[in-house]
Design an enzyme around this catalytic site. Structure first.
Site, mmCIF file in Angstrom:
data_model
loop_
_atom_site.group_PDB
_atom_site.id
_atom_site.type_symbol
_atom_site.label_atom_id
_atom_site.label_comp_id
_atom_site.label_asym_id
_atom_site.label_seq_id
_atom_site.Cartn_x
_atom_site.Cartn_y
_atom_site.Cartn_z
ATOM 1 N N CYS A 48 4.480 6.303 -30.219
ATOM 2 C CA CYS A 48 5.497 7.105 -29.565
ATOM 3 C C CYS A 48 6.872 6.816 -30.158
ATOM 4 C CB CYS A 48 5.532 6.793 -28.066
ATOM 5 S SG CYS A 48 3.921 6.924 -27.259
ATOM 6 N N ARG B 285 5.963 11.084 -26.458
ATOM 7 C CA ARG B 285 4.598 10.562 -26.466
ATOM 8 C C ARG B 285 3.701 11.209 -27.515
ATOM 9 N NH1 ARG B 285 -0.338 10.738 -22.035
ATOM 10 N NH2 ARG B 285 -1.456 8.963 -22.934
ATOM 11 N N ILE C 50 -2.876 8.825 -27.600
ATOM 12 C CA ILE C 50 -4.031 8.270 -28.314
ATOM 13 C C ILE C 50 -5.041 7.686 -27.331
ATOM 14 C CG2 ILE C 50 -4.791 6.576 -30.027
ATOM 15 C CD1 ILE C 50 -3.141 8.766 -31.280
ATOM 16 N N GLY D 38 3.455 1.927 -29.368
ATOM 17 C CA GLY D 38 2.477 1.064 -30.011
ATOM 18 C C GLY D 38 1.142 1.064 -29.299
#
Length: 620
Positions: A2, A50, A53, A76
């Site tokens: 992000c 954002r 994932i 992360g």
């Protein structure tokens, strides 16, 4: 993966402007195209973009703790979040989502600022603790995820990229102090940036902003064992490494979106692909790029690996015109001068990968962690020569090799001249030797190029960086420099910006901190067998790779710039290089001389011209 941004006024009664926060977050849209979130309360503002994932439905940010006393924006992945969730549940914590972001909040509640020592991952986050009236910010151990900050007019401002700080209104003033360092290393090393008052949060460090002050502290460092304390139990080392590497790949394959791998044709990415293939029930999606010039093209090696492990492989041929067009995009992506020309092929391979996946595993960090650079061999050679008289190594032996070179033709002569340079460098002190082996300009060239005052010598940055290991061997100093400076400030910066330009997440198994810690304890004699590099990797994960790849010479991920410039196919780059003198801090005649030497074939100045071209936009 992000983009994060925000600010905190030291004056608790000064309200935050939501429009400024939105502008900061919008500047990071490329890092997070899947959603945007904001938190504004009194003097604190946190923004988030954002890229989804993990936990696609309930992972939106900013995210609050259950009691709403904590709020976080996070960039992360915490790879061991499943294991941490179970541990925290046994300690009484409850979870509303399946995201790793919520794990950080619970870990902070449980362990405070020490929570980061429990994480295995890559991260940059800002966490507002309402009870303590404290903003806690942290960056991962290796520096995979970026975090920039500034303090202006009584306000702490931060963001994933410098452009977010500029969107707040932080002034863009050139920091000429780092000019010599940039021209030497081709990137700005350490905590400083190319702009006054804008800083990087260093890897493995955290910041606490509270009561009008900012304090920064380290929570981890690489403890390098020096000879003879270093480990030599090779079989046990190989067993430990194999287990750690397989686990590092496995936990980095945790994803709720399609993923794949970069496959360059080199040893490191091939090992990652091999491990992924053994762990996956589906063919791994791999991609590579190549060039018509065979000296720079590794597609054939990548195909061998793709065929052996049955990957769904795609490749793309890159031409000079592709590079010339893409070059103009880099100044915006990197925000400050970045002279590593491999940024362009990394940008292009990320573009190819994003057409099929949202996340890839890469082999980045393998050279630093496993001792894979030619400079590692150079330091081993220097340690062997250190027992001889310095005048013999510095003068007599190189002179003898040079005289031999004059008597032989072609390829042999070229090898002897290279040997002369290597041996001569063994006779100088470590800092000077490391400075001379950087990718940028030599010290005499930099002295001719720089026209301004107030510039700090590049060698000072090396001396400062290696001070924690000053009493250790030169091999240990080299590994410390590579891991603590060139890895985060060059390699990881390159990959982060190039991949996030296409909203692509990258994950690096070699930078699992457990692997870094293990290899830091291993003897040089185990890492290098004779002058063969990466022996722990070669004797474990790599042993079943195609023999052609194992025998192939090392090649960097770079462009045939020299050829393209001589053929007149990089006009934009040439123009930018000349424009770098427009501000008056560089000498135009010195630049013209470098370009003329390249045109007539007196030297290959392709990378040098790229370094100057990358500088021009930021001096305007």
């Amino acid at each position: 993966m992000c983009g994060i941004a925000g600010f905190m006024h030291y004056d608790r009664h000064k309200p935050c402007d939501i429009r400024v926060l939105r502008a900061m977050a919008e500047s990071l849209r490329h890092r997070g195209p899947d959603g945007e979130g904001h938190y504004v309360f009194a003097n604190v503002a946190l923004g988030h973009r954002r890229l989804a994932i993990i936990d696609l439905n309930t992972g939106d940010q900013p995210m609050f703790s259950e009691d709403h006393t904590l709020v976080i924006v996070f960039n992360g992945e915490i790879y061991n979040y499943l294991e941490l969730r179970e541990e925290l549940r046994t300690r009484g914590h409850r979870f509303r989502t399946t995201s790793d972001t919520e794990i950080i909040l619970a870990a902070y509640q449980e362990w405070g600022c020490d929570c980061v020592t429990h994480f295995n991952g890559m991260w940059a986050f800002a966490l507002w603790d309402g009870r303590q009236q404290t903003l806690f910010c942290s960056r991962d151990r290796a520096g995979e995820k970026p975090f920039y900050y500034a303090v202006v007019d009584g306000t702490f401002v931060f963001g994933s990229e410098i452009k977010a700080l500029l969107a707040y209104g932080v002034p863009k003033v050139v920091n000429v102090e780092v000019l010599d360092a940039y021209l030497c290393f081709t990137y700005v090393p350490g905590q400083q940036t190319f702009f006054d008052a804008i800083y990087k949060l260093r890897p493995a460090h955290s910041i606490t902003a509270k009561n009008g002050s900012v304090s920064e502290s380290a929570y981890w460092d690489l403890e390098i064992l020096d000879e003879p304390e270093a480990r030599t139990d090779e079989l046990q080392i190989c067993e430990e490494f194999t287990a750690l590497f397989e686990n590092a790949v496995a936990i980095r394959m945790r994803s709720d979106v399609p993923f794949g791998a970069f496959l360059s044709g080199g040893l490191d990415s091939s090992c990652v692909v091999r491990a992924m293939s053994e762990l996956s029930s589906m063919p791994v999606r791999t991609c590579t790029i190549g060039f018509e010039n065979e000296d720079f093209d590794e597609r054939a090696l990548a195909r061998l690996v793709a065929h052996r492990y049955g990957t769904e492989h795609v490749e793309r041929l890159v031409h000079a015109l592709d590079v010339d067009r893409a070059f103009s995009k880099l100044p915006y992506l990197y925000d400050e001068p970045f002279g590593d020309s491999s940024a362009l092929p990394t940008y292009l391979v990320s573009q190819v990968a994003r057409e099929r996946v949202s996340m890839v595993l890469t082999g980045d960090g393998g050279d630093e962690v496993m001792s894979g650079y030619t400079i590692h061999v150079g330091e081993r050679l220097a340690s062997m020569f250190s027992h001889l008289p310095r005048v013999f190594v510095k003068d007599a032996l190189p002179a003898f090799i040079g005289s031999m070179a004059c008597a032989v033709p072609g390829g042999v002569k070229k090898k002897l001249l290279r040997a002369e340079r290597v041996v001569r460098s063994c006779g100088i002190d470590f800092v000077e030797r490391l400075e001379s082996k950087q990718n940028g300009f030599t010290r005499p060239e930099r002295e001719r190029l720089i026209s301004c005052k107030g510039v700090r010598p590049a060698r000072d940055y090396i001396s400062d960086a290696i001070r924690p290991v000053a009493q250790k061997s030169n091999f240990a100093k080299l590994n410390y420099w590579l891991t603590k400076v060139s890895l985060p400030d060059d390699m990881l910066c390159k990959v982060d910006r190039a991949s996030m330009a296409h909203s692509l997440e990258t994950r690096t198994p070699f930078l699992d901190h457990r692997i870094m810690e293990l290899m830091a304890t291993v003897s040089m004699d185990v890492k290098l067998e004779g002058f063969q590099r990466k022996m722990v990797l070669r004797k474990t994960v790599a042993k079943d790779l195609p023999v052609e790849l194992l025998r192939a010479p090392k090649r960097g991920f770079c462009l045939p710039l020299g050829e393209w410039l001589r053929d007149g196919m990089m006009k934009q780059l040439e123009q930018r290089a000349l424009q770098s003198a427009a501000s008056g801090i560089l000498c135009l005649e010195a630049i013209k001389c470098i370009m003329a030497e390249h045109r007539v074939g007196r030297r290959d100045a392709g990378n040098a011209i790229w370094t100057l071209g990358a500088l021009a936009e930021h001096l305007a």
